[in-house]
Write a protein that holds these residues in place. Structure first.
Motif, PDB file in Angstrom:
ATOM      1  N   ASP A 117       0.884  -1.207   0.020  1.00  0.00           N
ATOM      2  CA  ASP A 117       0.027  -0.019   0.084  1.00  0.00           C
ATOM      3  C   ASP A 117       0.827   1.346  -0.071  1.00  0.00           C
ATOM      4  O   ASP A 117       0.630   2.275  -0.512  1.00  0.00           O
ATOM      5  N   ASP A 118       2.063   1.246   0.785  1.00  0.00           N
ATOM      6  CA  ASP A 118       2.629   2.448   0.697  1.00  0.00           C
ATOM      7  C   ASP A 118       3.977   2.354  -0.251  1.00  0.00           C
ATOM      8  O   ASP A 118       4.599   1.728  -0.482  1.00  0.00           O
ATOM      9  N   LEU A 119       3.832   3.561  -1.027  1.00  0.00           N
ATOM     10  CA  LEU A 119       4.708   3.644  -2.287  1.00  0.00           C
ATOM     11  C   LEU A 119       6.097   3.783  -1.673  1.00  0.00           C
ATOM     12  O   LEU A 119       7.103   3.283  -2.343  1.00  0.00           O
ATOM     13  N   GLU A 120       6.295   4.497  -0.702  1.00  0.00           N
ATOM     14  CA  GLU A 120       7.873   4.764  -0.196  1.00  0.00           C
ATOM     15  C   GLU A 120       8.332   3.266   0.212  1.00  0.00           C
ATOM     16  O   GLU A 120       9.399   2.926  -0.015  1.00  0.00           O
ATOM     17  N   THR A 121       7.531   2.374   0.992  1.00  0.00           N
ATOM     18  CA  THR A 121       7.982   1.160   1.155  1.00  0.00           C
ATOM     19  C   THR A 121       8.303   0.099   0.070  1.00  0.00           C
ATOM     20  O   THR A 121       9.129  -0.400  -0.097  1.00  0.00           O
ATOM     21  N   LEU A 122       7.248   0.269  -0.976  1.00  0.00           N
ATOM     22  CA  LEU A 122       7.505  -0.446  -2.238  1.00  0.00           C
ATOM     23  C   LEU A 122       8.768   0.042  -2.866  1.00  0.00           C
ATOM     24  O   LEU A 122       9.495  -0.654  -3.404  1.00  0.00           O
ATOM     25  N   ASN A 123       9.093   1.268  -2.676  1.00  0.00           N
ATOM     26  CA  ASN A 123      10.296   1.911  -3.468  1.00  0.00           C
ATOM     27  C   ASN A 123      11.608   1.267  -2.881  1.00  0.00           C
ATOM     28  O   ASN A 123      12.384   0.885  -3.464  1.00  0.00           O
ATOM     29  N   GLU A 124      11.410   1.142  -1.555  1.00  0.00           N
ATOM     30  CA  GLU A 124      12.602   0.585  -0.958  1.00  0.00           C
ATOM     31  C   GLU A 124      12.847  -0.974  -1.199  1.00  0.00           C
ATOM     32  O   GLU A 124      14.077  -1.274  -1.169  1.00  0.00           O
ATOM     33  N   ASN A 125      11.944  -1.439  -1.117  1.00  0.00           N
ATOM     34  CA  ASN A 125      11.974  -2.926  -1.326  1.00  0.00           C
ATOM     35  C   ASN A 125      12.338  -3.238  -2.788  1.00  0.00           C
ATOM     36  O   ASN A 125      13.117  -4.151  -3.017  1.00  0.00           O
ATOM     37  N   ALA A 126      11.947  -2.505  -3.664  1.00  0.00           N
ATOM     38  CA  ALA A 126      12.478  -2.600  -5.031  1.00  0.00           C
ATOM     39  C   ALA A 126      14.072  -2.252  -5.232  1.00  0.00           C
ATOM     40  O   ALA A 126      14.467  -3.132  -5.994  1.00  0.00           O
ATOM     41  N   ASN A 127      14.476  -1.395  -4.465  1.00  0.00           N
ATOM     42  CA  ASN A 127      15.772  -1.270  -4.533  1.00  0.00           C
ATOM     43  C   ASN A 127      16.477  -2.284  -4.106  1.00  0.00           C
ATOM     44  O   ASN A 127      17.840  -2.806  -4.493  1.00  0.00           O
ATOM     45  N   LYS A 128      16.058  -3.125  -3.133  1.00  0.00           N
ATOM     46  CA  LYS A 128      16.626  -4.238  -2.455  1.00  0.00           C
ATOM     47  C   LYS A 128      16.660  -5.349  -3.449  1.00  0.00           C
ATOM     48  O   LYS A 128      17.662  -6.150  -3.738  1.00  0.00           O
ATOM     49  N   VAL A 129      15.514  -5.667  -4.248  1.00  0.00           N
ATOM     50  CA  VAL A 129      15.393  -6.764  -5.233  1.00  0.00           C
ATOM     51  C   VAL A 129      16.496  -6.213  -6.232  1.00  0.00           C
ATOM     52  O   VAL A 129      17.215  -7.337  -6.861  1.00  0.00           O
ATOM     53  N   ILE A 130      16.773  -5.098  -6.858  1.00  0.00           N
ATOM     54  CA  ILE A 130      17.743  -4.848  -7.621  1.00  0.00           C
ATOM     55  C   ILE A 130      18.998  -5.222  -7.313  1.00  0.00           C
ATOM     56  O   ILE A 130      19.676  -5.822  -8.230  1.00  0.00           O
ATOM     57  N   GLU A 131      19.379  -4.712  -5.952  1.00  0.00           N
ATOM     58  CA  GLU A 131      20.619  -5.260  -5.892  1.00  0.00           C
ATOM     59  C   GLU A 131      20.957  -6.814  -5.712  1.00  0.00           C
ATOM     60  O   GLU A 131      22.023  -7.372  -5.843  1.00  0.00           O
ATOM     61  N   ALA A 132      19.791  -7.485  -5.498  1.00  0.00           N
ATOM     62  CA  ALA A 132      20.046  -9.027  -5.289  1.00  0.00           C
ATOM     63  C   ALA A 132      19.962  -9.595  -6.677  1.00  0.00           C
ATOM     64  O   ALA A 132      20.630 -10.734  -6.871  1.00  0.00           O
ATOM     65  N   ILE A 133      19.542  -8.916  -7.600  1.00  0.00           N
ATOM     66  CA  ILE A 133      19.302  -9.742  -8.886  1.00  0.00           C
ATOM     67  C   ILE A 133      20.101  -8.965  -9.924  1.00  0.00           C
ATOM     68  O   ILE A 133      20.480  -9.448 -11.202  1.00  0.00           O
ATOM     69  N   LYS A 134      20.991  -7.894  -9.919  1.00  0.00           N
ATOM     70  CA  LYS A 134      21.672  -7.222 -10.783  1.00  0.00           C
ATOM     71  C   LYS A 134      22.900  -8.166 -11.343  1.00  0.00           C
ATOM     72  O   LYS A 134      23.394  -7.917 -12.437  1.00  0.00           O
ATOM     73  N   ASP A 135      23.455  -8.919 -10.465  1.00  0.00           N
ATOM     74  CA  ASP A 135      24.743  -9.648 -10.880  1.00  0.00           C
ATOM     75  C   ASP A 135      24.430 -11.085 -11.412  1.00  0.00           C
ATOM     76  O   ASP A 135      25.236 -11.780 -11.387  1.00  0.00           O
ATOM     77  N   VAL A 136      23.030 -11.357 -11.530  1.00  0.00           N
ATOM     78  CA  VAL A 136      22.598 -12.683 -11.832  1.00  0.00           C
ATOM     79  C   VAL A 136      23.147 -13.001 -12.910  1.00  0.00           C
ATOM     80  O   VAL A 136      22.990 -12.258 -14.114  1.00  0.00           O
ATOM     81  N   PRO A 137      23.849 -14.234 -13.417  1.00  0.00           N
ATOM     82  CA  PRO A 137      24.325 -14.308 -14.830  1.00  0.00           C
ATOM     83  C   PRO A 137      23.138 -14.540 -15.972  1.00  0.00           C
ATOM     84  O   PRO A 137      22.265 -15.091 -15.578  1.00  0.00           O
ATOM     85  N   VAL A 155       0.955   5.481 -10.369  1.00  0.00           N
ATOM     86  CA  VAL A 155       0.382   4.399  -9.394  1.00  0.00           C
ATOM     87  C   VAL A 155       0.099   3.296 -10.282  1.00  0.00           C
ATOM     88  O   VAL A 155      -0.855   3.263 -11.033  1.00  0.00           O
ATOM     89  N   TYR A 156       0.824   2.057 -10.104  1.00  0.00           N
ATOM     90  CA  TYR A 156       0.435   0.860 -10.957  1.00  0.00           C
ATOM     91  C   TYR A 156      -0.444  -0.342  -9.906  1.00  0.00           C
ATOM     92  O   TYR A 156       0.071  -0.276  -8.903  1.00  0.00           O
ATOM     93  N   ARG A 157      -1.275  -0.796 -10.432  1.00  0.00           N
ATOM     94  CA  ARG A 157      -2.073  -1.595  -9.480  1.00  0.00           C
ATOM     95  C   ARG A 157      -2.373  -2.837 -10.224  1.00  0.00           C
ATOM     96  O   ARG A 157      -2.538  -2.865 -11.675  1.00  0.00           O
ATOM     97  N   ASP A 158      -2.558  -3.823  -9.764  1.00  0.00           N
ATOM     98  CA  ASP A 158      -2.916  -5.040 -10.315  1.00  0.00           C
ATOM     99  C   ASP A 158      -3.767  -5.951  -9.161  1.00  0.00           C
ATOM    100  O   ASP A 158      -3.703  -6.336  -8.022  1.00  0.00           O
ATOM    101  N   ASN A 159      -5.099  -6.514  -9.798  1.00  0.00           N
ATOM    102  CA  ASN A 159      -5.978  -6.986  -9.002  1.00  0.00           C
ATOM    103  C   ASN A 159      -6.404  -6.263  -7.610  1.00  0.00           C
ATOM    104  O   ASN A 159      -6.135  -6.854  -6.619  1.00  0.00           O
ATOM    105  N   ASN A 160      -6.601  -5.000  -7.783  1.00  0.00           N
ATOM    106  CA  ASN A 160      -6.890  -4.208  -6.814  1.00  0.00           C
ATOM    107  C   ASN A 160      -5.850  -3.790  -5.617  1.00  0.00           C
ATOM    108  O   ASN A 160      -6.148  -3.372  -4.727  1.00  0.00           O
ATOM    109  N   LYS A 161      -4.597  -4.019  -6.018  1.00  0.00           N
ATOM    110  CA  LYS A 161      -3.505  -3.810  -5.239  1.00  0.00           C
ATOM    111  C   LYS A 161      -2.350  -2.936  -5.865  1.00  0.00           C
ATOM    112  O   LYS A 161      -1.944  -3.308  -7.052  1.00  0.00           O
TER     113      LYS A 161
END
Length: 820
Positions: A685-705, A810-816
């Motif tokens: 629901d919170d856009l700031e929290t979503l933004n923080e989690n997205a940055n964490k995901v980027i860090e985790a997958i950016k070096d995947v072969p 604001v992106y939404r999918d199935n009411n979220k």
């Protein structure tokens, strides 16, 4: 089963002319079906979807989400047989996609959505627009308007009121989308100094214009035996009429609009801009075909209409110039398919001739290939399916003719044995229908079950659903229909042709090619038979190696097709203004045009005029048309060209690039809801929290072969200047929120007060402050707001103005809400 197959063979031999007659009818039907069956580069892998576009100009993304997007989404929850509801909300725009199950037809889906839209309570003046039925592969034609004497405002007016109407009348056209240009309006540019002089607010100017543009009817008066219709004419017809509207009376003197404002022909605030090669401001039109239509036929009708527009309807100095024509890709695909089919037929025919060593048997076997293909096209047409490169490329000629080979070879050998037994002279006088019937009946059973087994192997593909089903079911149907046609002709036409062509002089010849391969096969068999354990272990080892190798192979959503154009996306910082982005895009286009392989570059900044392509000013899409590959002077591939382009463009810091092709880009976005090969969605629901989690995901997958580039579909990044009202001060001064908001809306963004008609064309009349009085916070704070007592106070007395960074999307999918 033996009796049934012998009966088919016997009936065919007894009724040879009837079999030829039916074959002729099938050939004609197949050719007609081929000429009328759509041939597509890509299958449309999307389900039926209904798109609802709602514009609410001047409103922030969060406000539109709350008052427009969410209410519509909630109403769509009760729509039957839907699978997904997606939405994108941005400044001034809401786009909602309702996606349905596989077999739902468009009429049912559209009826469901329209019924539910009637139940939604939306703000005044907000009207949702349901888009016509089209798919991600529907953009078949792009053109630009050129004129040496007219600017983009005049050209867009011609597009909206002439070209758009003409092209929409073409059968098969679903929509005509305008991108770029300046949409004409008449703007009452208010001078706040003059307003203060006469103690008038912009709201009073708005109300005066709103009341002064009306016609009335006074029914009928009878005079001298004639009936006269009484009309009160009060419509505004020119800028002069607008200037002479009375706003107020002061001391018996009228205050006119021209005393407090300048009235000019202007344009609505731009939401996007198109550039072509060296021109920064052009008008682009995109022709979108209806779902399920034959693109070749639609394009032919569109071109005919464009020719009529250019020669007979448009002004002499205005021309529609083609930039992108799907017909080029379709022609290329058709040539590729026909070349491969012809090449395959010739190759198979040569191989059959080398092994059978008789022109008659070669002809009988080879003719099955085109007949089976024509039968497949006839069945595809009857089923209402299209052909594409995937489905046509899956047709295996070897599988199609194997039954015919068995049948012809068996009949040929049987007749040869008979000729050897009785002598060739006597053989030529013998009746052979009984022998062909007996041999054909015996071999027909094996042929029937072999084809049935192959067709049965396609059943898992027929059971596919959703994306994979739409992608591969045309392949399975095409191959299945071709195999069925080959089986029918093998049991009917082949025995008939054998009875005619093999009636005399059948002699099996010594074939050195067959002897050569027979010696190799027999030696291999003898070696393996003598070493059974070694052979079995070697086979298992080979199988294990194959399975292991398969696990190392990569996968892709669709095979890459060279569409003859590149689709380059550039993302600048999200806070970029339209002018700043346009200046940067001009440089990017110039860099792209430096490559000798590039034929033209069309850039789209922001979004289309009707909101169907939602993007911010920071987002640029460039279609780079390439010359035919045979005209390239340098011996490089498309991938090499993309790498060179990427190196040249990355000298500009702070810009992220993505490279694709026009059709596959639309298909991938339509399937996943995001323009990416692989995507991770994070819901919350919170856009700031979503933004923080997205940055964490980027860090985790950016070096995947295998990951070449990663990015985030950012939500936050839109600079906002928020006016926060103080309710206590508003109560103290007697100011209503509605009046204060109306003043802000009119002064800054402009508000439509009325409509001016020019023949059939109509244009908005907007009230807005002159540009020099709406550039900064101080200008906004000095806006005069009316009180309930009739006095005026500056806006800064009842509010504070604060700069914040809010959500751009604001992106939404199935009411979220989600971020990706």
């Amino acid at each position: 089963m033996n009796k049934f197959i012998r009966g088919i063979v016997g009936f065919s031999l007894k009724n040879r002319f009837f079999i030829f007659f039916l074959t002729g009818i099938l050939v004609v039907s197949g050719v007609v079906s081929y000429l009328n069956t759509p041939l597509e580069a890509f299958p449309d892998v999307t389900n039926t979807q209904i798109i609802v576009v709602t514009e609410w100009n001047g409103r922030s993304a969060e406000e539109i989400e709350r008052f427009v997007t969410v209410p519509i989404e909630v109403a769509m929850n009760s729509v039957q047989r839907k699978t997904n509801v997606r939405s994108i909300t941005m400044f001034g725009l809401s786009i909602i996609k309702i996606i349905f199950e596989d077999d739902v037809d468009d009429f049912f889906a559209r009826q469901q959505v329209n019924n539910q839209l009637r139940t939604v309570s939306l703000p005044d003046g907000v009207d949702p627009d349901v888009q016509p039925p089209y798919g991600p592969t529907g953009e078949i034609f792009r053109f630009t308007l050129e004129s040496p004497d007219r600017d983009s405002r005049k050209l867009l007016t011609i597009h909206n009121w002439v070209i758009d109407r003409q092209l929409r009348s073409v059968p098969g056209v679903a929509d005509v989308v305008a991108f770029g240009g300046r949409e004409k309006t008449f703007e009452i540019q208010v001078n706040p100094t003059q307003l203060a002089k006469y103690d008038i607010t912009p709201l009073e100017v708005y109300q005066a214009v709103n009341r002064s543009n009306i016609n009335v009817g006074g029914d009928v008066i009878e005079r001298n035996g004639q009936a006269y219709v009484v009309r009160g004419i009060g419509l505004l017809n020119s800028i002069s009429d607008i200037e002479n509207i009375i706003v107020e009376y002061i001391s018996g003197n009228p205050v006119l609009v021209k005393n407090v404002a300048d009235v000019k022909e202007s344009n609505v605030p731009r939401v996007g801009q198109v550039g072509l090669n060296g021109n920064d401001d052009v008008v682009e039109g995109i022709v979108v075909q209806r779902k399920g239509e034959n693109p070749s036929e639609v394009l032919a009708r569109v071109k005919e209409k464009i020719e009529e527009l250019n020669t007979r309807i448009l002004p002499p100095d205005v021309k529609m110039v083609t930039f992108y024509d799907r017909d080029n890709l379709i022609s290329f695909c058709t040539r590729t398919v026909m070349h491969n089919l012809l090449e395959g037929i010739i190759f198979v025919t040569v191989i059959v001739f080398l092994f059978m060593a008789d022109w008659r048997t070669t002809f009988i076997v080879s003719i099955i290939i085109p007949l089976a293909l024509l039968f497949a096209f006839m069945c595809l047409k009857l089923k209402g399916m299209s052909a594409n490169l995937l489905s046509m490329g899956a047709v295996d000629f070897g599988i199609i003719i194997d039954g015919a080979v068995v049948m012809v070879e068996g009949v040929f050998v049987a007749l040869d044995h008979k000729a050897h037994k009785v002598g060739m002279e006597r053989y030529n006088r013998l009746a052979k229908l009984g022998m062909i019937k007996k041999t054909g009946g015996e071999l027909g059973k094996a042929v029937f079950f072999s084809k049935l087994i192959i067709i049965t192997a396609l059943i898992p593909i027929f059971s596919f659903q959703k994306v994979e089903g739409k992608m591969f079911s045309p392949l399975a149907y095409t191959l299945g229909f071709a195999l069925l046609g080959a089986l029918i002709f093998t049991l009917t036409l082949v025995p008939v042709l054998c009875s005619i062509l093999l009636n005399k002089n059948v002699r099996e010849k010594n074939n050195p090619i067959v002897n050569f391969f027979e010696r190799i096969v027999m030696r291999g068999f003898e070696w393996c038979y003598a070493r059974k354990k070694v052979s079995v272990l070697a086979s298992l080892l080979f199988l294990g190696t194959t399975l292991f190798s398969a696990s190392l192979l990569g996968t892709e959503f669709l095979p890459q097709l060279n569409e003859g154009a590149l689709w380059v996306e550039a993302k600048l910082p999200m806070s970029s203004s339209l002018n700043e982005t346009v200046d940067m895009v001009k440089v990017l286009r110039a860099k792209l045009m430096e490559f000798p392989e590039v034929n033209g570059v069309l850039s789209q900044t922001g979004r289309s005029n009707d909101g169907t392509d939602p993007s911010g000013f920071y987002y640029v899409q460039m279609q780079v048309n390439l010359k035919p590959h045979e005209e390239w002077e340098r011996k490089i591939s498309v991938d090499d060209l993309i790498e060179e382009i990427d190196v040249k463009l990355k000298q500009f810091q702070g810009i992220n690039y993505n490279y694709s092709q026009p059709i596959i880009d639309n298909v991938a976005e339509a399937v996943a809801g995001m323009n990416a090969s692989n995507a991770v969605k994070i819901f919350g629901d919170d856009l700031e929290t979503l933004n923080e989690n997205a940055n964490k995901v980027i860090e985790a997958i950016k070096d995947v072969p295998g990951v070449k580039d990663v990015g985030i579909l950012r939500n936050i990044g839109q600079p906002e200047m928020s006016v926060l009202f103080d309710e206590k001060k508003m109560a103290l001064y007697g100011v209503s929120t509605a009046d204060a908001q109306a003043v802000i809306e009119m002064a800054i963004g402009g508000k439509t007060a009325s409509i001016l008609y020019e023949g059939e064309r109509k244009f908005e009349i907007k009230v807005r402050y002159q540009e020099q009085y709406r550039r900064s916070e101080d200008d906004i704070s000095r806006l005069m707001v009316p009180t309930l007592t009739g006095s005026k106070i500056p806006l800064k007395e009842i509010s504070t103005i604060r700069k914040v960074t809010g959500p751009a999307f604001v992106y939404r999918d199935n009411n979220k809400r989600f971020i990706g």
